[in-house]
Design an enzyme around this catalytic site. Structure first.
Site, short mmCIF file in Angstrom:
data_model
loop_
_atom_site.label_atom_id
_atom_site.label_comp_id
_atom_site.label_asym_id
_atom_site.label_seq_id
_atom_site.Cartn_x
_atom_site.Cartn_y
_atom_site.Cartn_z
N LYS A 194 0.86 -1.18 0.00
CA LYS A 194 0.00 0.00 0.00
C LYS A 194 0.89 1.23 0.00
CE LYS A 194 -3.61 2.39 2.55
NZ LYS A 194 -4.57 2.35 3.64
N LYS A 247 -2.06 -1.49 -3.94
CA LYS A 247 -2.93 -0.32 -3.88
C LYS A 247 -2.10 0.95 -3.95
CE LYS A 247 -5.97 2.04 -0.74
NZ LYS A 247 -6.30 2.25 0.62
C1 PBG Z 1 -7.56 3.42 5.37
C2 PBG Z 1 -7.80 3.33 3.90
C3 PBG Z 1 -7.57 4.30 2.90
C4 PBG Z 1 -8.08 3.76 1.72
C5 PBG Z 1 -8.56 2.49 2.01
N1 PBG Z 1 -8.37 2.25 3.37
C6 PBG Z 1 -7.03 5.66 2.98
C7 PBG Z 1 -5.67 5.96 3.44
O1 PBG Z 1 -4.85 5.08 3.67
O2 PBG Z 1 -5.43 7.16 3.62
C8 PBG Z 1 -8.11 4.46 0.38
C9 PBG Z 1 -9.16 3.99 -0.57
C10 PBG Z 1 -9.40 4.89 -1.73
O3 PBG Z 1 -8.74 5.91 -1.95
O4 PBG Z 1 -10.34 4.57 -2.48
N2 PBG Z 1 -6.26 3.38 5.80
#
Ligand code: PBG
Length: 324
Positions: A194, A247
């Site tokens: 991520k 992601k």
């Molecule tokens: C929570 C999380 C996030 C997303 C999914 N779970 C945001 C982040 O890490 O700031 C992003 C999903 C999206 O942008 O569609 N940590």
């Protein structure tokens, strides 16, 4: 003899093209994210994500029925709590918004696969994905909380838990706690690679989860790195992840492909909020054709190696497929 090689022979018409097509998108590949809020009779569109809503539980159930009826196998559920504190206590409360929503979904629409996002950022006043002390996001202390949150989701009926916090060791901690409570058959979908991405902007509006100081770069990955993604994936598999995630998706197709080539495990890719909103905005301006662009994007994510795609377009795609 004609020495010209003629790849165009197999592009002669759409039937032949379909016969030789290497990648095709299927509704069964898609996971639909949903946001649930406290209250009744609420369906409020998120400004930066047209077509995506905050639902209260009663209307969420109607939405989940629709999602099931169009053939989407799974949802990814995000809670937007009305109460936040330093420890994000609503995230693991039995009466938390996600726990209540999961119980209701499992009662009314038991066949949909419910995946829950396990994190703290939407639940803490500082908006970070963990426990903060002296301006630092503490790793090991957060991991204990993350495991506790995951367990509370599973106890409410979640089919799969998806930790998105990016703390080290959280997959092992979740696995250990779930196993000790008898939930040996609940899979973990780990947000493994991520990245610290600006493509999450619209989501943070939707989840009200933007960090109130600093950024997430001390736990999410640097977008300049690719080998590191493989190390993160290897660690999560070692710790017991059943599905690994990359992601965002679009700027990271190379990462998806490397993971596919290096590991033998199901891969999820998250087509995130910013990727969605860009398409929506350009389509609204009349600059692109939304449907064909979306199908091209999602097919490219699958071609890169994703086995499943989390996307806000899932419902649209399912509808397009059934009315083709
Ligand atoms: C929570 C999380 C996030 C997303 C999914 N779970 C945001 C982040 O890490 O700031 C992003 C999903 C999206 O942008 O569609 N940590």
């Amino acid at each position: 003899m004609d020495l010209v090689k003629r790849p165009r022979r197999l592009r002669i018409n759409s039937i032949v093209r379909d016969m030789v097509r290497e990648t095709s998108l299927d509704i069964k590949d898609l996971i639909y994210p949903l946001f649930v809020v406290q209250g009744d009779n609420i369906k409020e569109e998120i400004d930066s994500m047209p077509g995506v809503y905050h639902f209260s539980i009663d209307l969420l159930i109607e939405e989940v029925k629709e999602v099931r009826d169009v053939g989407i196998p799974a949802i990814l559920l995000f809670g937007v709590p009305s109460y936040k504190d330093k420890l994000g206590s609503e995230a693991y409360s039995e009466e938390g918004i996600v726990q209540k929503a999961v119980r209701k979904i499992k009662e009314k629409v038991p066949e949909i696969v419910v995946i829950t996002d396990v994190c703290m950022c939407g639940y803490t006043i500082h908006g970070h994905c963990g426990i903060v002390e002296n301006g630092q996001v503490l790793n090991d202390k957060t991991v204990d909380y993350i495991a506790k949150i995951a367990l509370s989701h599973v106890e409410a009926g979640a089919d799969i838990v998806a930790p998105s916090d990016m703390m080290d060791g959280r997959v092992a901690a979740i696995r250990k706690l779930l196993d000790s409570k008898g939930f040996v058959n609940t899979p973990i979908m780990a947000y493994s690679a991520k990245y610290a991405s600006s493509f999450y902007g619209p989501f943070r509006e939707a989840a009200n989860s933007a960090p109130q100081f600093g950024d997430r770069k001390s736990y999410q990955m640097d977008y300049g790195n690719s080998n590191e993604a493989l190390r993160e994936i290897a660690l999560d598999i070692e710790e017991g992840a059943d599905i690994v995630m990359v992601k965002p998706a679009l700027s990271y197709l190379d990462i998806i492909r490397r993971v596919k080539d290096n590991f033998n495990i199901p891969i999820a890719a998250y087509n995130v909020s910013g990727e969605y909103s860009m398409v929506k905005a350009a389509a609204k301006m009349g600059w692109i054709d939304e449907k064909s662009v979306v199908l091209e994007i999602l097919t490219s994510i699958k071609r890169a190696g994703a086995d499943m795609i989390i996307t806000y377009f899932a419902k649209d795609v399912a509808k397009w497929f059934t009315t083709l």
